[in-house]
Scaffold this active site. Structure first.
Site, PDB file in Angstrom:
ATOM      1  N   HIS A 400       0.833  -1.456  -0.178  1.00 34.56           N
ATOM      2  CA  HIS A 400      -0.230  -0.468  -0.152  1.00 34.56           C
ATOM      3  C   HIS A 400       1.177   1.101   0.088  1.00 34.56           C
ATOM      4  O   HIS A 400       0.740   1.724  -1.370  1.00 34.56           O
ATOM      5  CB  HIS A 400      -0.938  -0.012   1.271  1.00 34.56           C
ATOM      6  CG  HIS A 400      -2.161   1.398   1.465  1.00 34.56           C
ATOM      7  ND1 HIS A 400      -3.017   0.839   1.252  1.00 34.56           N
ATOM      8  CD2 HIS A 400      -1.709   2.225   1.526  1.00 34.56           C
ATOM      9  CE1 HIS A 400      -3.479   1.902   1.031  1.00 34.56           C
ATOM     10  NE2 HIS A 400      -2.989   2.725   1.369  1.00 34.56           N
ATOM     11  N   GLU A 401       1.999   1.464   1.232  1.00 29.82           N
ATOM     12  CA  GLU A 401       2.553   2.525   1.092  1.00 29.82           C
ATOM     13  C   GLU A 401       3.857   2.729   0.233  1.00 29.82           C
ATOM     14  O   GLU A 401       3.831   3.614   0.102  1.00 29.82           O
ATOM     15  CB  GLU A 401       3.331   2.270   2.531  1.00 29.82           C
ATOM     16  CG  GLU A 401       2.023   2.724   3.509  1.00 29.82           C
ATOM     17  CD  GLU A 401       1.689   3.410   3.786  1.00 29.82           C
ATOM     18  OE1 GLU A 401       1.229   4.632   2.538  1.00 29.82           O
ATOM     19  OE2 GLU A 401       0.383   3.416   4.582  1.00 29.82           O
ATOM     20  N   HIS A 404       1.879   4.270  -2.727  1.00 26.30           N
ATOM     21  CA  HIS A 404       1.686   6.008  -2.460  1.00 26.30           C
ATOM     22  C   HIS A 404       3.165   6.477  -3.498  1.00 26.30           C
ATOM     23  O   HIS A 404       2.971   7.822  -3.906  1.00 26.30           O
ATOM     24  CB  HIS A 404       1.770   6.133  -0.936  1.00 26.30           C
ATOM     25  CG  HIS A 404       0.479   6.250  -1.089  1.00 26.30           C
ATOM     26  ND1 HIS A 404      -0.791   6.370  -1.705  1.00 26.30           N
ATOM     27  CD2 HIS A 404      -0.101   5.706   0.568  1.00 26.30           C
ATOM     28  CE1 HIS A 404      -1.313   6.752  -0.430  1.00 26.30           C
ATOM     29  NE2 HIS A 404      -2.024   5.400   0.167  1.00 26.30           N
TER      30      HIS A 404
END
Length: 609
Positions: A400-401, A404
């Site tokens: 997820h990160e 980003h």
């Protein structure tokens, strides 16, 4: 003594001090500033730049060259400010108890406020220009042509832009407005202490927010109940102070909305991304109208767990044993790389470079900020903060990160500074697409029934927590801000009543909603960035669609997706996403996500027999 994370001591005992951590698993903020002395040099240089803005105030439209030079000065100042602020705040997050870094972060915040005040004349002056003058300047100057969309976005804000003196005053109020969030962060990260909990092996372990995530998923019901009660009882002790923090944050939102002549806080928050109110309302209302599948899932959970009464602390435990336990960080990175192969070689090479080049601060330590995020500044690589604990959930957090971060990497590489940062509305799309691709890979490669059951359950939990739960959060925010707009006080008891009723409505009749959960609103950091959480819902719905396109349609859709990552804020978010293949002005993506939820639940029921 060096702290040996990969021996899994990260998962037990007292939290280590920062200085005892292995640098191999720590981010390298020296890539921004090699030392605090270099940070101080840039700080002083930016302070010296601020008076130069006065030379342009009232003179932007003397010539096209003057206008261009002023924008260049603003960009250069904001690039330096971005580096100063990111470095200082990330250093403070390494150990929130260290005053030296808190002081740096405070100084950076103060300088940001001064810079905001110094440039506050730009928008009012551009809006006050004679009709046709701005377009004439653009026609005369090739340098100004790349700012066409920048100017367009300013001009649409005309009804909500104040005079130069009023804009400067609002900018100066920014430091005060950030107070509630900063107080909440320091109070919950540095000052609030949780009791010890006896784990499954009989060891006393100091409870933290990060360890709570692990305990609440324990197969031992006594462990998860003890962790649940200890966490929320601690928050309840400070309910009035926490209510005052949140109430002050909402009042700040109301102050800015009213000052800028918006009809509501929600309208003001959405307008920055040019998102129609109907999109937010569709999120809350569409989910509210489709709670039956969630109620069915909660009933299934009660049946599988074979408990006479399903409690709130039973919501997160996997329905079967977790197939991957105490996953080493290196193994987790390998899993993410395999899962994201559909995104192609270029994407994977950037991802691998991030893993190997100290982008990531991996493990929890005393005083470290809880949670996870991706951050950085223009001209430097992105950074990721984790609090890795070896669970499958932590593996998905990495995906997820880094979603980003690589979105940031692509945007910064392909857009000029003015358009380099994508909007928050788009922020959760790339990160959640990564999670969807990783989950697809793990399900497709599961080799036994229990693993498949676990992953299907995880899939359903993703939709429960990212779509249903975040929609509930959005529901709460809409209610709390509406109360403030009517002049109703946001006391701890009122907020807790709202939260209790929402949990009853969303989770349905198969679960016992106890009073301890009522204080949960007080531990949600995102509530200090008003109306952020609905973007998790829209982001998940968009990611569900995009991941399916990438998996099913191959190279063409992958190329279109990578192009999406390169767009930054070069157009309105709704349009960028529409060009990528998802129309969020329609409720269709949400309804499709709910349909997937029902489909996977049927598959899980079949496997469970």
């Amino acid at each position: 003594m060096l702290y040996q994370q990969e021996n899994n001591s990260a998962f037990s005992g007292v939290l280590p001090k920062r200085e005892d951590m292995d640098s191999m698993y720590m981010w390298k903020l020296e890539d921004i500033y090699i030392s605090i002395e270099k940070w101080e040099e840039d700080f002083k240089n930016l302070e010296k730049m601020l008076p130069r803005f006065q030379e342009y105030q009232g003179h932007l439209f003397e010539s096209p060259q003057k206008l261009f030079e002023s924008i260049q000065l603003m960009e250069n100042a904001e690039i330096i400010m971005g580096k100063l602020y990111a470095y200082a705040v990330m250093k403070s997050h390494e150990d929130t108890s260290k005053e030296i870094y808190q002081a740096l972060a405070d100084r950076a915040g103060s300088l940001l406020t001064k810079l905001s005040a110094a440039v506050s004349f730009y928008t009012p002056e551009i809006l006050s220009a004679e009709d046709g003058l701005l377009q004439s300047f653009i026609n005369q100057s090739s340098d100004l042509k790349k700012y066409v969309f920048f100017f367009e976005n300013i001009l649409r804000m005309r009804p909500h832009t104040l005079s130069q003196s009023e804009e400067e005053l609002l900018a100066r109020a920014g430091e005060v407005a950030r107070g509630p969030e900063e107080i909440f962060s320091l109070f919950t990260n540095a000052d609030m202490k949780f009791p010890t909990v006896v784990d499954e092996k009989g060891n006393e372990v100091e409870l933290s927010e990060e360890r709570y995530i692990r305990f609440i998923r324990s197969k031992d019901r006594r462990v998860r109940q003890d962790a649940y009660e200890s966490l929320f009882d601690t928050y309840s002790k400070y309910k009035n102070s926490l209510a005052a923090m949140y109430s002050s944050s909402v009042k700040s939102d109301l102050f800015y909305a009213q000052s800028r002549k918006y009809e509501s806080c929600l309208e003001g928050a959405l307008d920055s991304d040019h998102i129609p109110l109907s999109v937010y309302d569709a999120v809350v209302d569409t989910i509210r109208e489709n709670l039956a599948p969630l109620h069915e899932y909660v009933a299934l959970r009660k049946e599988v767990l074979e408990v006479p009464e399903l409690r709130m602390h039973d919501l997160y435990v996997p329905l079967v044993d977790e197939p991957h336990k105490d996953i080493s960080y290196d193994e987790a990175c390998s899993m993410v790389l395999k899962g994201l192969e559909p995104l192609g070689k270029e994407y994977l090479s950037i991802l691998k470079h991030g893993f190997e080049s100290s982008w990531i601060d991996v493990y929890e330590n005393q005083g470290k900020r809880k949670g996870a995020y991706s951050w950085g500044s223009y001209g430097t690589h992105p950074y990721v903060l984790l609090n890795y604990n070896g669970t499958i959930n932590d593996v998905f957090t990495i995906a997820h990160e880094m979603g980003h971060s690589i979105h940031t990497w692509y945007s910064h590489k392909n857009q000029p500074f003015i358009y380099a940062d994508y909007t928050i509305f788009l922020a959760e799309v790339a990160s959640t697409t990564n999670e969807a691709l990783l989950l697809h890979y793990l399900i497709e490669n599961s080799t036994d029934r229990n693993t498949r059951i676990y992953l299907l359950n995880y899939f359903l939990e993703q939709i429960r927590t990212t779509v249903y739960r975040q929609a509930m959060f959005a529901d709460f925010e809409r209610t709390s801000h509406s109360m403030a707009e009517k002049g109703d006080p946001l006391t701890a008891d009122r907020l807790s009543t709202i939260w209790h009723d929402l949990n009853v409505a969303y989770y349905g009749p198969s679960i016992s909603v106890d009073n301890r959960i009522d204080i949960e609103w007080a531990r949600i950091p995102h509530f200090y960035s008003a109306f952020y959480v609905y973007k998790y819902v829209t982001g998940y719905a968009a990611a569900t669609s995009l991941s399916q396109q990438i998996l099913n349609d191959g190279e063409i859709k992958r190329t279109r997706y990578l192009d999406f990552l390169k767009q930054g804020s070069s157009s309105y978010s709704i349009n960028i996403l529409k060009n990528a293949g998802v129309d969020m002005t329609s409720s269709a993506p949400l309804e499709e996500t709910i349909a997937v939820f029902k489909e996977k639940m049927a598959e899980l029921k079949e496997l469970l027999g």
